[in-house]
Motif scaffolding. Structure first.
Motif, PDB file in Angstrom:
ATOM      1  N   PRO A  65      15.360  19.913 -19.233  1.00 12.92           N
ATOM      2  CA  PRO A  65      13.919  19.728 -19.031  1.00 12.92           C
ATOM      3  C   PRO A  65      13.126  19.951 -20.318  1.00 12.92           C
ATOM      4  O   PRO A  65      13.556  20.688 -21.209  1.00 12.92           O
ATOM      5  N   THR A  66      11.956  19.315 -20.373  1.00 13.47           N
ATOM      6  CA  THR A  66      11.097  19.430 -21.555  1.00 13.47           C
ATOM      7  C   THR A  66      10.746  20.880 -21.859  1.00 13.47           C
ATOM      8  O   THR A  66      10.721  21.302 -23.016  1.00 13.47           O
ATOM      9  N   GLU A  67      10.481  21.673 -20.807  1.00 14.24           N
ATOM     10  CA  GLU A  67      10.109  23.077 -21.017  1.00 14.24           C
ATOM     11  C   GLU A  67      11.244  23.852 -21.686  1.00 14.24           C
ATOM     12  O   GLU A  67      11.001  24.694 -22.559  1.00 14.24           O
ATOM     13  N   ASP A  68      12.494  23.579 -21.287  1.00 11.45           N
ATOM     14  CA  ASP A  68      13.637  24.269 -21.889  1.00 11.45           C
ATOM     15  C   ASP A  68      13.853  23.823 -23.334  1.00 11.45           C
ATOM     16  O   ASP A  68      14.223  24.621 -24.196  1.00 11.45           O
ATOM     17  N   ILE A  69      13.616  22.530 -23.598  1.00 12.03           N
ATOM     18  CA  ILE A  69      13.744  22.028 -24.973  1.00 12.03           C
ATOM     19  C   ILE A  69      12.748  22.744 -25.877  1.00 12.03           C
ATOM     20  O   ILE A  69      13.065  23.130 -27.008  1.00 12.03           O
ATOM     21  N   ALA A  70      11.531  22.942 -25.380  1.00 19.48           N
ATOM     22  CA  ALA A  70      10.501  23.627 -26.166  1.00 19.48           C
ATOM     23  C   ALA A  70      10.935  25.045 -26.511  1.00 19.48           C
ATOM     24  O   ALA A  70      10.741  25.517 -27.636  1.00 19.48           O
ATOM     25  N   LYS A  71      11.552  25.754 -25.542  1.00 16.64           N
ATOM     26  CA  LYS A  71      12.010  27.124 -25.798  1.00 16.64           C
ATOM     27  C   LYS A  71      13.139  27.143 -26.819  1.00 16.64           C
ATOM     28  O   LYS A  71      13.175  27.987 -27.711  1.00 16.64           O
ATOM     29  N   ILE A  72      14.070  26.206 -26.685  1.00 16.62           N
ATOM     30  CA  ILE A  72      15.223  26.169 -27.586  1.00 16.62           C
ATOM     31  C   ILE A  72      14.790  25.884 -29.023  1.00 16.62           C
ATOM     32  O   ILE A  72      15.271  26.512 -29.971  1.00 16.62           O
ATOM     33  N   LEU A  73      13.863  24.937 -29.194  1.00 13.58           N
ATOM     34  CA  LEU A  73      13.429  24.538 -30.530  1.00 13.58           C
ATOM     35  C   LEU A  73      12.267  25.374 -31.055  1.00 13.58           C
ATOM     36  O   LEU A  73      11.814  25.166 -32.180  1.00 13.58           O
ATOM     37  N   GLU A  74      11.767  26.305 -30.213  1.00 13.84           N
ATOM     38  CA  GLU A  74      10.657  27.175 -30.620  1.00 13.84           C
ATOM     39  C   GLU A  74       9.405  26.369 -30.977  1.00 13.84           C
ATOM     40  O   GLU A  74       8.721  26.639 -31.974  1.00 13.84           O
ATOM     41  N   ILE A  75       9.129  25.341 -30.170  1.00  7.66           N
ATOM     42  CA  ILE A  75       7.911  24.562 -30.345  1.00  7.66           C
ATOM     43  C   ILE A  75       7.227  24.446 -28.987  1.00  7.66           C
ATOM     44  O   ILE A  75       7.782  24.849 -27.962  1.00  7.66           O
TER      45      ILE A  75
ATOM     46  N   VAL B  34      23.929  23.052 -24.207  1.00 11.80           N
ATOM     47  CA  VAL B  34      23.404  22.796 -25.549  1.00 11.80           C
ATOM     48  C   VAL B  34      23.762  23.886 -26.553  1.00 11.80           C
ATOM     49  O   VAL B  34      23.412  23.791 -27.721  1.00 11.80           O
ATOM     50  N   VAL B  35      24.470  24.914 -26.124  1.00 11.38           N
ATOM     51  CA  VAL B  35      24.771  26.027 -27.020  1.00 11.38           C
ATOM     52  C   VAL B  35      25.588  25.569 -28.230  1.00 11.38           C
ATOM     53  O   VAL B  35      25.276  25.898 -29.377  1.00 11.38           O
TER      54      VAL B  35
ATOM     55  N   ILE C  58      18.202  38.120 -29.810  1.00 13.16           N
ATOM     56  CA  ILE C  58      19.533  38.398 -29.262  1.00 13.16           C
ATOM     57  C   ILE C  58      20.220  37.094 -28.867  1.00 13.16           C
ATOM     58  O   ILE C  58      21.406  36.880 -29.149  1.00 13.16           O
ATOM     59  N   GLN C  59      19.468  36.201 -28.222  1.00 12.73           N
ATOM     60  CA  GLN C  59      20.052  34.934 -27.774  1.00 12.73           C
ATOM     61  C   GLN C  59      20.442  34.047 -28.954  1.00 12.73           C
ATOM     62  O   GLN C  59      21.513  33.429 -28.952  1.00 12.73           O
ATOM     63  N   VAL C  60      19.584  33.980 -29.977  1.00 20.07           N
ATOM     64  CA  VAL C  60      19.907  33.174 -31.158  1.00 20.07           C
ATOM     65  C   VAL C  60      21.131  33.745 -31.868  1.00 20.07           C
ATOM     66  O   VAL C  60      22.020  33.008 -32.303  1.00 20.07           O
ATOM     67  N   ALA C  61      21.199  35.077 -31.976  1.00 21.47           N
ATOM     68  CA  ALA C  61      22.344  35.724 -32.631  1.00 21.47           C
ATOM     69  C   ALA C  61      23.646  35.404 -31.907  1.00 21.47           C
ATOM     70  O   ALA C  61      24.686  35.163 -32.540  1.00 21.47           O
ATOM     71  N   ARG C  62      23.611  35.390 -30.592  1.00 19.80           N
ATOM     72  CA  ARG C  62      24.820  35.075 -29.822  1.00 19.80           C
ATOM     73  C   ARG C  62      25.303  33.660 -30.101  1.00 19.80           C
ATOM     74  O   ARG C  62      26.502  33.415 -30.245  1.00 19.80           O
ATOM     75  N   ILE C  63      24.369  32.729 -30.174  1.00 18.60           N
ATOM     76  CA  ILE C  63      24.735  31.342 -30.438  1.00 18.60           C
ATOM     77  C   ILE C  63      25.403  31.218 -31.806  1.00 18.60           C
ATOM     78  O   ILE C  63      26.344  30.445 -31.993  1.00 18.60           O
TER      79      ILE C  63
ATOM     80  N   LEU D  25      19.175  16.318 -26.165  1.00 18.65           N
ATOM     81  CA  LEU D  25      18.940  17.251 -25.059  1.00 18.65           C
ATOM     82  C   LEU D  25      18.443  16.519 -23.816  1.00 18.65           C
ATOM     83  O   LEU D  25      18.837  16.844 -22.692  1.00 18.65           O
ATOM     84  N   LEU D  26      17.573  15.525 -24.025  1.00 17.16           N
ATOM     85  CA  LEU D  26      17.088  14.736 -22.889  1.00 17.16           C
ATOM     86  C   LEU D  26      18.236  13.988 -22.224  1.00 17.16           C
ATOM     87  O   LEU D  26      18.303  13.886 -20.995  1.00 17.16           O
ATOM     88  N   ASP D  27      19.149  13.464 -23.052  1.00 14.65           N
ATOM     89  CA  ASP D  27      20.309  12.750 -22.508  1.00 14.65           C
ATOM     90  C   ASP D  27      21.181  13.661 -21.655  1.00 14.65           C
ATOM     91  O   ASP D  27      21.876  13.201 -20.742  1.00 14.65           O
TER      92      ASP D  27
END
Length: 224
Positions: A201-211, A154-155, A109-114, A195-197
């Motif tokens: 946070p690293t944890e949020d980057i991991a969720k966004i990139l699915e890694i 970052v959206v 759902i979140q990816v579809a919204r973006i 994203l770091l710039d």
């Protein structure tokens, strides 16, 4: 894998019964062994409900099927689908959504919204029946979830990067070469740096990139 419709299949989706009628036949066309495995399909449509494509995203085991959210929408972006419906089967015969089913839907759902694509519904099917997340109001509940909402900053970047990935996907061969993998890693490193710039946070980057967070740390180390 692209799923071909037969001359007896409807080309327009008006309700969940239409979806099940098509996908039940798709499932029953599989051999008995594959019918005992979980499949994950996506149906792409235009605004009027005309089917643009049906894609088998993944074939799993008897109990589970793993998918990557960004890959689910890759064909939708390429074919300019305005609306999509996701469908998967339960070989066990149970129509009860698992926690993993809910979690996957929440992410999608979140990816579809973006991507400005409407995720209309999620159906769980068996050879004899089905359940619709929209009909049982589970879809509405997940649409209000904040569990996987990415940071606002970052959206727009994710949206632009996904369009770029789609353009690149059209130009490359199906098999991934070493050069293509290096190019993808370079894009990932650039995304992590951006994203770091922005202070993400690293944890949020991991969720966004699915890694995993560990994979994010490796990308960070390679950029230094």
């Amino acid at each position: 894998m692209d799923i071909k419709l037969t001359k007896n299949d409807k080309r327009y989706i008006q309700n969940t019964d239409d979806v099940y009628s098509i996908m039940q036949r798709v499932l029953l066309r599989e051999n008995k062994i594959d019918q005992e495995k979980e499949h994950f399909w996506i149906i792409g449509m235009n605004l009027r409900g005309y089917i643009l494509y049906i894609e088998l995203i993944a074939l799993g085991t008897y109990k589970a099927v793993n998918i990557e959210p960004m890959n689910v929408f890759r064909v939708a972006v390429m074919k300019n689908a305005s609306r999509v419906i996701i469908v998967h089967n339960h070989p066990s015969g149970s129509l009860t959504p698992s926690e993993d089913d809910k979690d996957t839907t929440d992410r999608l759902i979140q990816v579809a919204r973006i991507l400005n694509i409407e995720l209309t519904d999620h159906l769980i099917i068996t050879p004899r029946s089905y359940i619709s997340f929209r009909t049982i109001r589970l879809m509405e509940e997940l649409e209000q979830s904040l569990k996987y909402v990415p940071p606002y900053q970052v959206v727009e970047r994710i949206r632009k990067e996904e369009k770029q990935i789609a353009k690149e996907q059209l130009a490359v061969e199906k098999s991934k070469t070493k050069a293509e993998r290096e190019k993808r890693e370079k894009l990932m490193r650039a995304t992590v740096t951006a994203l770091l710039d922005k202070g993400v946070p690293t944890e949020d980057i991991a969720k966004i990139l699915e890694i995993t967070p560990i994979a994010v740390e490796r990308l960070i180390n390679k950029t230094e």
